[in-house]
Scaffold this motif. Structure first.
Motif, short mmCIF file in Angstrom:
data_model
loop_
_atom_site.label_atom_id
_atom_site.label_comp_id
_atom_site.label_asym_id
_atom_site.label_seq_id
_atom_site.Cartn_x
_atom_site.Cartn_y
_atom_site.Cartn_z
N GLU A 280 -1.45 63.43 32.37
CA GLU A 280 -0.55 64.66 32.33
C GLU A 280 -0.49 65.33 30.82
O GLU A 280 -0.73 64.44 29.82
CB GLU A 280 1.02 64.35 32.60
N ALA A 282 2.36 66.23 29.32
CA ALA A 282 3.64 66.45 28.96
C ALA A 282 3.69 65.28 27.70
O ALA A 282 4.50 65.48 26.90
CB ALA A 282 4.57 65.75 30.23
N THR A 321 -10.07 72.49 45.94
CA THR A 321 -9.52 72.10 44.48
C THR A 321 -8.18 71.52 44.49
O THR A 321 -7.71 71.36 43.59
CB THR A 321 -9.60 73.42 43.70
N LEU A 397 3.01 72.74 44.81
CA LEU A 397 2.62 73.71 43.82
C LEU A 397 3.14 73.24 42.37
O LEU A 397 2.13 73.22 41.38
CB LEU A 397 2.82 74.83 43.88
N1 GAP Z 1 4.12 65.85 34.06
C1 GAP Z 1 4.69 65.88 35.26
C2 GAP Z 1 3.66 65.62 36.23
O1 GAP Z 1 2.41 65.59 35.75
P1 GAP Z 1 3.11 65.77 38.75
O2 GAP Z 1 3.99 66.10 39.98
O3 GAP Z 1 2.11 64.47 38.65
O4 GAP Z 1 3.82 65.80 37.56
C3 GAP Z 1 2.34 68.24 38.23
O5 GAP Z 1 1.98 66.95 38.48
C4 GAP Z 1 1.56 69.24 38.86
O6 GAP Z 1 0.19 69.05 38.53
C5 GAP Z 1 1.69 69.16 40.55
O7 GAP Z 1 2.55 69.99 41.01
C6 GAP Z 1 0.23 69.98 40.64
O8 GAP Z 1 0.34 71.28 40.76
C7 GAP Z 1 -0.70 69.60 39.48
N2 GAP Z 1 -1.49 68.38 40.01
C8 GAP Z 1 -1.15 66.91 40.09
N3 GAP Z 1 -2.16 66.33 40.51
C9 GAP Z 1 -3.19 67.15 40.57
C10 GAP Z 1 -4.60 66.96 41.16
N4 GAP Z 1 -5.04 65.64 41.40
N5 GAP Z 1 -5.21 68.04 41.33
C11 GAP Z 1 -4.86 69.36 40.96
N6 GAP Z 1 -3.48 69.76 40.55
C12 GAP Z 1 -2.84 68.50 40.41
#
Ligand code: GAP
Length: 580
Positions: A280, A282, A321, A397
């Motif tokens: 992430e 963050a 994707t 999303l």
């Molecule tokens: N910092 C908080 C965080 O990373 P998360 O819910 O694990 O939270 C946030 O991820 C957003 O990242 C998700 O809502 C999604 O849109 C995107 N995301 C997470 N994992 C993903 C994946 N494997 N492929 C595509 N997008 C992804």
């Protein structure tokens, strides 16, 4: 998928993405790489438009947010302190037949008939003389020659625990079935339990085939199945999530699987050089909190925004994707006082919903899920998932989470460096709390494409109605804003004027020039990639038919297909106002 129509729609979308250069499979010429995607010429424009608009709304149009761009590789200590090294895991199970890996929590409950086997023994060549000696009247002779299982005498409902994979009854069953045979086989019995789920109504032989394959893979040459019994189950049965959805075979016990990709920094490849590709964006914001605070001189509440790549070794990348192993995030960490946390959570949820509406995803297709207490990270006091109705179902999303002061506190503790905020007015020092709207770039791009895809009817060159594929992107998001066409490509004054218009518009927007083919075909090609406006230079433009129309062109609207006549000098302003 919800229905056959949704599945077909998704197939068409994937095919259009490849055909028109939005999204390609990564490393395609080598058979691809699961969970990785490349954006082609149009995909990259769409993605940029999305990221630029997010940055504009979240950073440029606000006084209380600044941006940063952190590195993908960070000190391993970051991931230890954040908890990712120990807890960023998914429960994973393997099919005991094919070895295919699944996320345990993504296996939907299944129904059908469960067949249970207490184990098996293998019939090898050297048994034959003894078996023949027993004679055709021996019960064992029959099961071996007819490839039948030995039934279980038990009528108890089937219970299975991964902790107890051995069935001590396997030997008993053989003994009571055929005592002389038991003497011959007693040291060869393999009492490992196996279960298989087959759809109701399918013959038992299909379950047996799978079970024999399971035992063969464990070295039994010609397995005879022991203790077969069956039970019909519904989706509420405790057994319903224990089966590989593809083969019906039992899956392994769930194991925690860390999703971070390991890598080594420097020449040595050992523990001392180990770190991870960030899962992430963050954490880069949290560990730079103090630096950014000092240079930006912001007062609480304020935010730090970032867009960048993240990597997760997802067990089952799927839905195009949607779940990838490499993807991009758009994250804002909005720091505040503890007492502001819950209110700001609501505020950011509303802001983010408005964002999606402003890029062309209507509110009616968005849903807010309040993440239940049991599913929230232990440090979060509230989390919303913003979900969208994809053709493959309602899926997340973006997450909007109130993460309290957990991250900054963890990093302060682990690094020994103060990450406190000094409040000039109250003269107090404290660790700020944070609310985090975290959106996925790739998921939003996919939602934009799914939302935009439509088919309607339009007349062809000869006036006959044909199916038209249109991507109805919001003009703000469209990869190409405007296409410019000379009516005929062999009329030099038309071509020269069209090129002049391209030069006029290019500093303002992404413009495409096309002179090949009939004008209707050229419109269709642009409709299919979502270009909202088409400009045609015709003989009126040159003043040949009506001097009053000199230096005017037609502007065609993609969605209504209506045309209006406009002065060339007004084009830039009019188009700018429509795509802003
Ligand atoms: N910092 C908080 C965080 O990373 P998360 O819910 O694990 O939270 C946030 O991820 C957003 O990242 C998700 O809502 C999604 O849109 C995107 N995301 C997470 N994992 C993903 C994946 N494997 N492929 C595509 N997008 C992804």
């Amino acid at each position: 998928m919800n229905s056959k129509a949704d599945a077909q729609r998704m197939e068409k979308i994937v095919s259009l993405c490849k055909r028109r250069g939005f999204i390609f499979q990564s490393s395609e010429i080598y058979g691809g790489l699961n969970g990785a995607w490349d954006y082609g010429p149009l995909g990259v424009e769409l993605k940029r438009n999305l990221k630029n608009y997010w940055w504009r709304v979240m950073v440029h149009e606000r006084d209380d947010v600044v941006g940063m761009d952190g590195s993908i590789l960070m000190n391993r200590a970051v991931w230890k302190a954040s908890g990712h090294e120990d807890t960023f895991t998914d429960p994973m199970v393997d099919s005991l037949l094919t070895g295919k890996r699944f996320r345990a929590d993504q296996i939907e409950p299944q129904k059908g008939t469960v067949y249970y086997y207490s184990g098996a023994f293998s019939v090898t060549e050297d048994y034959w003389p003894a078996l023949q000696e027993m004679g055709t009247a021996s019960p064992l002779f029959k099961v071996v020659t007819e490839d039948l299982p030995i039934p279980s005498p038990s009528k108890e409902p089937i219970r299975f625990k991964h902790e107890e994979p051995l069935d001590p009854l396997a030997s008993e069953i053989v003994k009571s079935f055929d005592a002389p045979a038991y003497e011959l086989l007693k040291n060869k019995i393999y009492p490992v339990v196996f279960l298989v789920l087959i759809p109701a109504g399918k013959p038992p032989e299909s379950a047996r085939k799978i079970a024999r394959e399971f035992y063969q893979k464990r070295g039994l040459t010609r397995p005879v199945l022991i203790g077969e019994r069956k039970e019909a189950i519904n989706t509420d049965s405790p057994l319903s999530r224990l089966f590989d959805p593809e083969s019906g075979a039992l899956v392994s016990k769930p194991q925690s699987f860390n999703l971070m990709f390991k890598t080594f920094v420097g020449a040595a490849e050992d523990e001392s050089s180990l770190t991870y590709l960030r899962p992430e964006t963050a954490q880069a914001i949290f560990v730079q909190f103090k630096n950014v605070l000092e240079v930006s001189r912001k007062k609480l509440p304020f935010g730090i925004a970032q867009i960048g790549k993240a990597f997760r070794n997802e067990i089952n990348p799927r839905n195009f994707t949607f779940r990838s192993r490499e993807f991009e995030q758009m994250e804002l960490e909005y720091f505040c006082r503890a007492e502001q946390g819950m209110e700001l959570l609501e505020y950011w949820k509303e802001e983010r919903l408005e964002f999606y509406e402003n890029i062309g995803i209507p509110r009616s297709r968005l849903h807010v899920l309040t993440v239940p207490d049991a599913e929230r990270a232990f440090y979060s006091k509230g989390t919303y998932d913003i979900e969208y109705d994809f053709p493959f179902g309602r899926q997340e999303l973006e997450g909007v989470a109130y993460r309290t002061d957990y991250d900054l506190s963890q990093h302060q503790k682990a690094s020994g460096k103060s990450l406190e905020y000094f409040d000039e007015e109250t003269k107090q020092k404290f660790i700020p709390h944070v609310v985090e709207p975290s959106a996925g770039v790739d998921r939003t791009v996919l939602a934009l494409i799914c939302e935009a895809y439509s088919e309607d009817e339009a007349p062809d060159e000869k006036g006959k109605m044909e199916t038209r594929i249109v991507l109805r992107f919001h003009p703000r998001m469209a990869p190409i804003k405007c296409a410019v066409f000379p009516l005929l490509k062999n009329k030099e004054p038309l071509v020269a004027k069209a090129k002049e218009i391209v030069d006029l518009l290019r500093p303002h927007m992404n413009v495409f020039y096309d002179e090949s083919g009939a004008i209707g075909r050229r419109y269709r090609r642009q409709d299919e990639i979502g270009t909202p406006f088409g400009i045609t230079v015709d003989f009126e433009t040159l003043g040949e038919k009506d001097p009053g129309l000199l230096h005017t062109v037609t502007l065609r609207d993609r969605d209504s297909m209506k045309q209006e006549r406009l002065a060339i000098k007004d084009l830039a302003d009019i188009l700018n106002s429509r795509i802003a």
